[in-house]
Design an enzyme around this catalytic site. Structure first.
Site, short mmCIF file in Angstrom:
data_model
loop_
_atom_site.label_atom_id
_atom_site.label_comp_id
_atom_site.label_asym_id
_atom_site.label_seq_id
_atom_site.Cartn_x
_atom_site.Cartn_y
_atom_site.Cartn_z
N GLU A 118 42.65 1.76 0.01
CA GLU A 118 42.60 0.39 -0.12
C GLU A 118 43.91 -0.45 0.38
O GLU A 118 43.90 -1.43 0.77
CB GLU A 118 42.04 -0.03 -1.43
CG GLU A 118 41.45 -1.57 -1.48
CD GLU A 118 41.49 -1.87 -2.91
OE1 GLU A 118 41.38 -1.27 -3.61
OE2 GLU A 118 41.04 -3.25 -3.11
N ASN A 158 26.78 20.16 22.20
CA ASN A 158 26.49 20.92 23.24
C ASN A 158 27.05 20.07 24.58
O ASN A 158 27.61 20.48 25.34
CB ASN A 158 25.04 21.42 23.22
CG ASN A 158 25.06 22.68 23.16
OD1 ASN A 158 25.78 23.41 23.17
ND2 ASN A 158 23.83 23.20 22.78
N HIS A 212 37.23 -1.58 -1.03
CA HIS A 212 37.40 -2.23 -2.49
C HIS A 212 36.11 -1.82 -3.04
O HIS A 212 36.45 -1.64 -4.39
CB HIS A 212 37.69 -3.67 -2.34
CG HIS A 212 37.83 -4.29 -3.86
ND1 HIS A 212 38.91 -3.76 -4.41
CD2 HIS A 212 37.36 -5.17 -4.18
CE1 HIS A 212 38.97 -4.59 -5.51
NE2 HIS A 212 37.87 -5.33 -5.61
#
Lengths: 151, 723
Positions: free
Chosen positions: B68, B460, B46
């Site tokens: 929202e 990795n 919001h």
């Protein structure tokens, strides 16, 4: 130190510096400052023409020898020696060491003869043109060529 | 309104909100019922929406608005959190992040509408709430900040009024879909327009009662004006809505009329075609009208196609056409160069600074008065005393200023849990990431730049380090691979360890690769120690990935990690055991700008060596130097240490060539040691690191310069580059 200041409305102002027997002009708009000789800290393993670095009001600024860069004999430091601090870009200063600073001249564009690109002598590549002033000729330095170090 | 000055704040805060959303979504994924995190998410979404609206970023606002809406539906319990939903939300979040990044670079939000994601969101919302019972149109719905956008569909007296009001409501994609689905599912969809008596004083209350009545039997899809406006009494005496229900039209209408002070209610059943018609309703009048509607003094100008995100209206607000429906209320921020970097500072730190500055002033004043005293000897004494005081104040001041630059490393690590989650899905491996020491503080510059190398190492680990589940099972390891990242302060350094309990590094395989690729002659490769072999991994252009994936293994890998870390003045090393996992250990200086250094003299020149790298200083007789493989070494407490003659590599002549004894500074880099032969020691000092400037490029062993108390410049030796 300026013996004579020519004020003409048109043209470019140059600071005339002495290097051996020759006179060279440096466009004034690139000059940030001119300082007296001070102790230079040598930096190992850099190009020979870098004399080292100095403390310029709290900033570390590299100093280059114009003489060595132009293949002349090494500098002899006298009390006329000066370091000209150039500012070609913001936040990037560089000092060049010259034998003496003579005067400020104004040269109008008409009085400047641009050098042709034949490179007979080594130092010629650092010259952007020759300016006619009262009492002689002044070689105008091409600063970008001097400072550009792609060697 | 010129909002450009708030851009920095906007960027900082939106970054925080995005981070919150990321974190909480991860929590929610693990625990879909976690109410705290749903609430947290809703708040962050919001605020993000409000902020982007204020700043005039329409696309960003649009996307955050729809996001929202979804959260809103989840919060009110109309929708369940599914893993599919989480995926979509993460996508939306990535898109939001992209907007913010673009804004950071250009101050504009760019022109990517991210329409597919918005549609996904709306679809998910429609699917998720389609069957859910509607809640009361309670007041908890926050007003859309841009709801001021006045659009057409003005008072009933509008020229196009020959159609009933409910037929002039334009439907959006999602609403159409919901309604069509309902019709297919055998439910009744009806458009209803209600007229309240002109004399009515409490229009909103009456409308509320109407909604309450109809929602007992069905679900309101869309209201016109928006439910928010109805709540705020921003409508004339007429409002319309679409209802999905099982009841008959007549029953619904009579229920509506049953509410007192309702003059009339009319409506009709919609079939699929009518829904489609409503969807295709030209929004031209809307576009043409805004000016007029805006000018009209009556509060009647009903914002069309703009449903507030009331929990009751499960249909996503019709903002899908923001550009057309809204006259530009706020102009985008004017162009401004790239945003400056800011540090948020704890006010406590500022208070300390303020105190120190006051002390500094006091010290100065005392100094002045001490100096102005007339009797000779006492003056010198008093001045000395004050100078000492001044010194202690400046030291503390210095420390405090440095602390202001320090930020917890946390901000660089926050994105990693999310990244590991994504990798988990992509790679089909189970993995968990444990992070400790997020609170460790580092210079802001370091924190800003350490993220990429760390990300690389983590990728990795995930890609190459951890084995596939079946291999793990064979090896008797738990199914879930663990990846860890530990940060802690260690003297003047901060150490970050990144590792995993996976495969480790197969030294022999690398050795083979070295030979295969002619990276080094076979003979040499066979003679390399394990450590040397592993270090090859850090060389540019040497990648071990068996296959090139988009996760790692493009040949730019560990070498980039290494050079990034070295740029920050740090170093990296690896510890690995085949089959048991590997750990990358990164050491970083606490701060870039100021270090404690040992000053040494070599051939009359002064150099600084970072104290953090020094282990001991030894006085060694020249006769103790031995030659091993043509290198000078000394033996010190059982270990053989190579020595480096600084005078030689700095091209100066030592002043002490004749002396019996050598002064040797023992420095360490990771676990290797080396001895630097110097002429003299010149004490320890706190130095400010300065760059040598753009034009001069010294060798790597000179890491910078500093200005000493007497104004001279001294160079800083990087002992890491010497070893």
């Amino acid at each position: 130190m300026a013996n004579e200041v020519a004020v003409v409305n048109e043209g470019t102002q140059y600071i005339v510096v002495g290097l051996g027997n020759e006179q060279y002009g440096i466009d004034i708009k690139y000059i940030d400052n001119i300082v007296r000789m001070q102790s230079i800290t040598r930096v190992p393993k850099v190009q020979e023409y870098f004399k080292g670095v100095i403390n310029l009001r709290g900033e570390v600024v590299p100093v280059m020898s114009l003489r060595i860069k132009m293949n002349l004999t090494d500098d002899e430091i006298t009390n006329k020696s000066r370091i000209i601090i150039l500012k070609l870009e913001s936040n990037a200063n560089i000092g060049i060491l010259v034998d003496e600073v003579k005067k400020v001249v104004t040269i109008s564009d008409g009085d400047i003869e641009r050098t042709s690109h034949d490179r007979k002598s080594g130092s010629q590549t650092f010259i952007s043109g020759v300016g006619k002033v009262e009492g002689g000729l002044i070689s105008l330095l091409d600063l970008s060529m001097i400072i550009d170090d792609e060697e | 309104m010129d909002v450009s000055q708030y851009l920095g704040v906007f960027l900082d805060e939106s970054q925080e909100h995005i981070q919150t959303l990321n974190d909480q979504l991860m929590v929610l994924e693990q625990d879909p019922e976690n109410e705290d995190s749903i609430n947290e998410i809703f708040r962050a979404a919001h605020s993000l929406k409000g902020m982007s609206g204020t700043m005039g970023y329409k696309r960003l606002q649009h996307l955050t608005h729809d996001t929202e809406d979804v959260f809103s539906a989840v919060r009110s319990g109309q929708m369940k959190v599914t893993s599919h939903l989480i995926d979509i939300l993460f996508q939306a979040l990535d898109a939001i992040q992209e907007y913010v990044d673009t804004i950071r670079e250009t101050t504009e939000e760019g022109d990517n509408d991210n329409e597919p994601i918005i549609q996904e969101l709306n679809k998910a919302l429609a699917e998720g709430t389609g069957e859910a019972p509607a809640a009361a149109p309670a007041a908890s719905a926050p007003a859309a900040p841009a709801a001021a956008a006045p659009a057409a569909e003005a008072a009933p007296a509008a020229p196009a009024a020959d159609l009933p009001a409910y037929k002039r409501i334009k439907l959006e994609d999602a609403q159409r879909d919901v309604m069509k689905d309902a019709i297919v599912a055998g439910k009744k969809v009806m458009g209803i327009t209600v007229k309240i008596e002109d004399a009515c004083m409490l229009k909103a209350a009456r409308a509320f009662l109407v909604f309450k009545a109809v929602e007992e039997s069905g679900e309101v899809v869309l209201t016109n004006p928006s439910s928010q406006d109805i709540e705020d009494e921003k409508f004339d005496f007429v409002f319309s809505f679409f209802l999905i229900t099982d009841d008959d039209l007549d029953k619904v209408l009579s229920e509506c009329k049953g509410v007192s002070e309702i003059e009339n209610a009319e409506g009709e059943l919609f079939d699929e075609k009518m829904v489609e018609d409503a969807y295709n309703l030209s929004d031209k009048p809307e576009e043409a009208a805004p000016a007029a509607a805006e000018a009209a003094p009556a509060p009647a100008a009903a914002p069309a196609a703009e449903t507030a995100p009331a929990p009751a209206a499960p249909a996503p607000a019709a903002e899908a056409k923001p550009a057309a429906a809204k006259p530009a209320a706020a102009k985008p921020a004017p162009k401004k160069a790239v945003v400056s970097h800011t540090v948020r500072v704890d006010t406590e730190k500022l208070d300390v600074l303020m105190n120190l500055v006051s002390e500094l002033i006091i010290a100065k004043n005392s100094l002045v008065s001490a100096a102005s005293k007339t009797d000779g000897e006492n003056t010198a004494l008093a001045v000395n005393e004050q100078v000492e005081y001044l010194e202690s104040v400046t030291t503390s001041l210095h420390e405090s200023v440095m602390k202001v630059r320090m930020v917890p490393i946390e901000s660089a690590l926050q994105k990693f849990p999310r990244m590991i989650r994504d990798l988990e899905k992509k790679l089909g491996k189970k993995m968990s990431l444990t992070i400790t020491g997020e609170e460790t503080e580092l210079d802001r510059t370091v924190v800003d730049q350490i993220g990429d190398p760390l990300m690389h190492l983590l990728r990795n680990s995930a890609d190459h380090g951890l084995e596939t589940p079946d291999v793990r099972a064979q090896r008797g390891k738990p199914e879930t691979g663990s990846i860890f990242l530990n940060a802690y302060q260690d003297g003047n350094n901060v150490t970050i360890e990144v590792g995993d309990d996976g495969n480790g590094i197969d030294v022999e395989a690398i050795r083979q690769k070295i030979i295969e690729r002619n990276y080094a002659p076979e003979e040499q490769a066979m003679q390399m120690t394990d450590k040397e072999v592993i270090n090859v991994l850090f060389d540019p252009g040497f990648s071990m990935a068996k296959k090139v994936t988009d996760i790692s293994g493009r040949g730019v890998g560990l070498d980039v990690v290494k050079s990034n870390i070295e740029q920050l003045g740090g170093d990296v090393e690896v510890k690995a055991k085949l089959g048991e996992g590997s750990t990358f250990i990164i050491r970083l200086p606490l701060t870039l700008a100021i270090i404690q250094a040992l000053m040494v003299l070599v051939g009359g020149e002064k150099y600084a060596i970072a104290l953090g790298n020094i282990t001991t200083i030894e006085d060694v007789p020249r006769s103790d130097i031995r030659l091993v493989e043509n290198r000078e070494v000394i033996q010190l407490r059982g270990s053989v240490i190579p020595i480096i003659n600084l005078a030689e590599i700095l091209d100066v002549k030592s002043n002490r060539e004749e002396d019996e004894n050598l002064v040797i500074v023992i420095v360490k880099k990771g676990e290797s040691l080396a001895g630097l032969v110097v002429d003299e020691l010149d004490g320890q000092q706190e130095i400010v690191i300065k760059s040598l400037g753009k034009y001069i490029k010294p060798s790597r062993m000179i890491s910078g310069a500093t200005i000493l108390g007497d104004g001279e410049v001294a160079l800083i030796l990087d002992s890491n580059a010497l070893i």
